[in-house]
Scaffold this active site. Structure first.
Site, PDB file in Angstrom:
ATOM      1  N   CYS A 113       5.354   8.735  -6.643  1.00  0.00           N
ATOM      2  CA  CYS A 113       4.482   9.775  -6.058  1.00  0.00           C
ATOM      3  C   CYS A 113       5.212  11.100  -5.890  1.00  0.00           C
ATOM      4  O   CYS A 113       4.577  12.133  -5.663  1.00  0.00           O
ATOM      5  CB  CYS A 113       3.919   9.307  -4.731  1.00  0.00           C
ATOM      6  SG  CYS A 113       3.072   7.738  -4.846  1.00  0.00           S
ATOM      7  N   HIS A 254       1.749  15.569  -1.150  1.00  0.00           N
ATOM      8  CA  HIS A 254       1.269  14.322  -1.748  1.00  0.00           C
ATOM      9  C   HIS A 254       0.401  13.624  -0.709  1.00  0.00           C
ATOM     10  O   HIS A 254       0.737  13.581   0.474  1.00  0.00           O
ATOM     11  CB  HIS A 254       2.447  13.420  -2.120  1.00  0.00           C
ATOM     12  CG  HIS A 254       2.024  12.008  -2.360  1.00  0.00           C
ATOM     13  ND1 HIS A 254       0.984  11.689  -3.211  1.00  0.00           N
ATOM     14  CD2 HIS A 254       2.448  10.830  -1.834  1.00  0.00           C
ATOM     15  CE1 HIS A 254       0.814  10.383  -3.208  1.00  0.00           C
ATOM     16  NE2 HIS A 254       1.692   9.836  -2.386  1.00  0.00           N
ATOM     17  N   ASN A 284      -5.207   7.918  -3.288  1.00  0.00           N
ATOM     18  CA  ASN A 284      -3.805   8.241  -3.590  1.00  0.00           C
ATOM     19  C   ASN A 284      -3.655   8.289  -5.109  1.00  0.00           C
ATOM     20  O   ASN A 284      -3.720   7.263  -5.778  1.00  0.00           O
ATOM     21  CB  ASN A 284      -2.906   7.162  -2.976  1.00  0.00           C
ATOM     22  CG  ASN A 284      -1.432   7.410  -3.238  1.00  0.00           C
ATOM     23  OD1 ASN A 284      -1.066   8.223  -4.070  1.00  0.00           O
ATOM     24  ND2 ASN A 284      -0.591   6.690  -2.511  1.00  0.00           N
TER      25      ASN A 284
HETATM   26  N1  ACO Z   1      -9.678  -3.911   4.384  1.00  0.00           N
HETATM   27  C1  ACO Z   1      -9.699  -4.643   5.509  1.00  0.00           C
HETATM   28  N2  ACO Z   1      -8.613  -5.170   6.071  1.00  0.00           N
HETATM   29  C2  ACO Z   1      -7.430  -4.927   5.473  1.00  0.00           C
HETATM   30  C3  ACO Z   1      -7.326  -4.179   4.294  1.00  0.00           C
HETATM   31  C4  ACO Z   1      -8.511  -3.664   3.750  1.00  0.00           C
HETATM   32  N3  ACO Z   1      -8.504  -2.919   2.637  1.00  0.00           N
HETATM   33  N4  ACO Z   1      -6.037  -4.108   3.949  1.00  0.00           N
HETATM   34  C5  ACO Z   1      -5.337  -4.788   4.867  1.00  0.00           C
HETATM   35  N5  ACO Z   1      -6.179  -5.288   5.781  1.00  0.00           N
HETATM   36  C6  ACO Z   1      -5.870  -6.116   6.924  1.00  0.00           C
HETATM   37  C7  ACO Z   1      -4.528  -6.774   6.823  1.00  0.00           C
HETATM   38  O1  ACO Z   1      -4.627  -7.953   6.058  1.00  0.00           O
HETATM   39  C8  ACO Z   1      -4.237  -7.092   8.274  1.00  0.00           C
HETATM   40  O2  ACO Z   1      -4.928  -8.237   8.624  1.00  0.00           O
HETATM   41  P1  ACO Z   1      -4.193  -9.403   9.483  1.00  0.00           P
HETATM   42  O3  ACO Z   1      -3.794  -8.731  10.772  1.00  0.00           O
HETATM   43  O4  ACO Z   1      -5.255 -10.429   9.620  1.00  0.00           O
HETATM   44  O5  ACO Z   1      -3.035  -9.800   8.653  1.00  0.00           O
HETATM   45  C9  ACO Z   1      -4.893  -5.928   9.014  1.00  0.00           C
HETATM   46  O6  ACO Z   1      -5.784  -5.297   8.089  1.00  0.00           O
HETATM   47  C10 ACO Z   1      -3.928  -4.908   9.526  1.00  0.00           C
HETATM   48  O7  ACO Z   1      -3.067  -4.572   8.492  1.00  0.00           O
HETATM   49  P2  ACO Z   1      -1.935  -3.557   8.756  1.00  0.00           P
HETATM   50  O8  ACO Z   1      -1.066  -3.584   7.562  1.00  0.00           O
HETATM   51  O9  ACO Z   1      -1.329  -3.744  10.097  1.00  0.00           O
HETATM   52  O10 ACO Z   1      -2.764  -2.189   8.797  1.00  0.00           O
HETATM   53  P3  ACO Z   1      -2.171  -0.777   8.974  1.00  0.00           P
HETATM   54  O11 ACO Z   1      -2.728  -0.152  10.159  1.00  0.00           O
HETATM   55  O12 ACO Z   1      -0.679  -0.757   8.820  1.00  0.00           O
HETATM   56  O13 ACO Z   1      -2.763  -0.023   7.708  1.00  0.00           O
HETATM   57  C11 ACO Z   1      -2.110   0.727   5.543  1.00  0.00           C
HETATM   58  C12 ACO Z   1      -2.466  -0.462   6.399  1.00  0.00           C
HETATM   59  C13 ACO Z   1      -3.316   1.640   5.438  1.00  0.00           C
HETATM   60  C14 ACO Z   1      -1.718   0.241   4.145  1.00  0.00           C
HETATM   61  C15 ACO Z   1      -0.924   1.472   6.208  1.00  0.00           C
HETATM   62  O14 ACO Z   1       0.119   0.601   6.460  1.00  0.00           O
HETATM   63  C16 ACO Z   1      -0.457   2.600   5.382  1.00  0.00           C
HETATM   64  O15 ACO Z   1      -1.114   3.603   5.262  1.00  0.00           O
HETATM   65  N6  ACO Z   1       0.744   2.501   4.799  1.00  0.00           N
HETATM   66  C17 ACO Z   1       1.215   3.490   3.887  1.00  0.00           C
HETATM   67  C18 ACO Z   1       1.080   2.903   2.548  1.00  0.00           C
HETATM   68  C19 ACO Z   1       0.695   3.880   1.507  1.00  0.00           C
HETATM   69  O16 ACO Z   1       0.129   4.922   1.745  1.00  0.00           O
HETATM   70  N7  ACO Z   1       1.005   3.511   0.298  1.00  0.00           N
HETATM   71  C20 ACO Z   1       0.647   4.290  -0.832  1.00  0.00           C
HETATM   72  C21 ACO Z   1       1.659   4.239  -1.860  1.00  0.00           C
HETATM   73  S1  ACO Z   1       3.132   4.923  -1.309  1.00  0.00           S
HETATM   74  C22 ACO Z   1       2.982   6.499  -1.269  1.00  0.00           C
HETATM   75  O17 ACO Z   1       2.156   7.107  -1.888  1.00  0.00           O
HETATM   76  C23 ACO Z   1       3.915   7.160  -0.402  1.00  0.00           C
END
Ligand code: ACO
Length: 327
Positions: A113, A254, A284
């Site tokens: 990214c 980004h 993204n």
């Molecule tokens: N829909 C519903 N529930 C979901 C989904 C979804 N799409 N995805 C995950 N969950 C669930 C998980 O399974 C988990 O359930 P559980 O507690 O029963 O295990 C629950 O939601 C909570 O998951 P968390 O991972 O704690 O949720 P969080 O608040 O951390 O949000 C997210 C997840 C959005 C991925 C967050 O961690 C994030 O934004 N991380 C950054 C990742 C990112 O942006 N990556 C992109 C590529 S890297 C880059 O561009 C820099």
């Protein structure tokens, strides 16, 4: 002293829109969950037969037209991508051929990214040292073919698109790129990767069954990492140029996740109104995200001559950085 200046910007996103509601039919998710955790409402998906280089070429043509630059005038083409058409040759080589940019050397940058920011930094140095007079930097990603559409942790996040920037030299120290500061931390490679398909685990039936050719991510770790390093990178860029947070007119970032951008800017004390936000429409788009944001802000007339633009990006590697430019 010679500085590099952005002469033209361009963007392209495929026609097909995939909404959060559409995703509800594919995996156990909801529009409410995706919007509240990420800010994403819809993303674009490339058509069958449409390749990364095709998207890159459309974005590039828009940027070249704005710059008044013919393809043959280009000296170099850099494509930031992790989803090139094929492992060999580079996406940039295919773009060079499709554009007819026969005088340009061309190569890809694999910084995920952060790829277009890395590319911008390389082009800036070529132009500042007289090694090139016209550079084309593209961020292009076709991530819909690299995600596991049964994995709700990742498939809701990404989209396909391309953004492009044409750079040229200026002697006017009041305009152009001031500096870009890049960082990498390969020790964090395991929090975001595509583990298979390379020389360690070449394509095989077993590799495909284990979906090692798809994006694997520890979302929470990526989130924490990004929040730790992005504000520091912006502060580093400001300090290198004797500037302060209050001097920033616009942030072009980004866009991985709205919460990351909001929290990073809050830590810096920069109001969100200064940041161009479009991940609600594109998701993204990895390396494409920064140049698309720049192009949209530019075409919307938001950027005035002399404005200070802060750029930041982070991706797998981890690889990240920040930069400043005067518009
Ligand atoms: N829909 C519903 N529930 C979901 C989904 C979804 N799409 N995805 C995950 N969950 C669930 C998980 O399974 C988990 O359930 P559980 O507690 O029963 O295990 C629950 O939601 C909570 O998951 P968390 O991972 O704690 O949720 P969080 O608040 O951390 O949000 C997210 C997840 C959005 C991925 C967050 O961690 C994030 O934004 N991380 C950054 C990742 C990112 O942006 N990556 C992109 C590529 S890297 C880059 O561009 C820099």
């Amino acid at each position: 002293m010679t500085y590099s200046q952005i002469l033209g910007t361009g963007a392209y996103a495929p026609k097909r829109v995939l909404t959060n509601r559409d995703l509800e039919a594919l995996v156990a998710t909801s529009d409410e969950w995706i919007v509240s955790r990420t800010g994403i409402r819809e993303r674009r998906i490339a058509a069958e037969g449409e390749d990364t280089s095709d998207m890159a070429v459309v974005a590039a043509r828009h940027a070249l037209a704005m710059a008044g630059c013919a393809p043959e005038e280009l000296d170099m083409i850099i494509v930031g991508t992790i989803s090139a058409d094929m492992p060999l040759p580079s996406c940039a080589a295919l773009v060079q051929a499709k554009l007819g940019a026969r005088n340009a050397f061309a190569f890809d940058v694999a910084a995920a990214c952060a790829g277009s920011l890395y590319g911008l930094s390389i082009a800036d140095r070529f132009i500042a040292t007289g090694g090139a007079r016209r550079a084309l930097v593209i961020g292009a990603e076709l991530l819909s073919r690299l995600v596991d559409w049964t994995d709700r942790n990742t498939c809701v996040l990404f989209g396909d698109a391309a953004g492009a920037m044409v750079l040229g030299p200026t002697e006017d120290s009041a305009r152009g790129l001031l500096s870009i500061h890049l960082h990498s931390d390969g020790a964090a490679a395991d929090i975001l990767n595509i583990p298979g398909g390379g020389s360690r685990t070449p394509p095989s039936v077993d590799m495909l069954e284990r979906k090692l050719d798809k994006v694997h991510m520890n979302g929470r770790e990526v989130y924490k990492y990004a929040l730790r390093v992005l504000p520091l990178a912006i502060e580093e860029a400001l300090s290198a140029n004797g500037l302060g947070v209050g001097d920033i007119d616009h942030v072009v970032s980004h866009q991985a996740n709205l919460r990351i951008v909001e929290a990073a800017l809050e830590r810096l004390g920069v109001p969100m109104e200064k940041c161009w936000v479009n991940l609600d429409r594109y998701g993204n788009t990895s390396s494409a995200s920064l140049p698309i944001s720049l192009d949209e802000a530019n075409r919307a007339g938001r950027l005035k001559q002399g404005d200070l633009i802060a750029m930041m990006a982070i991706g797998a590697g981890m690889a990240w950085g920040a930069g400043l430019m005067r518009w």
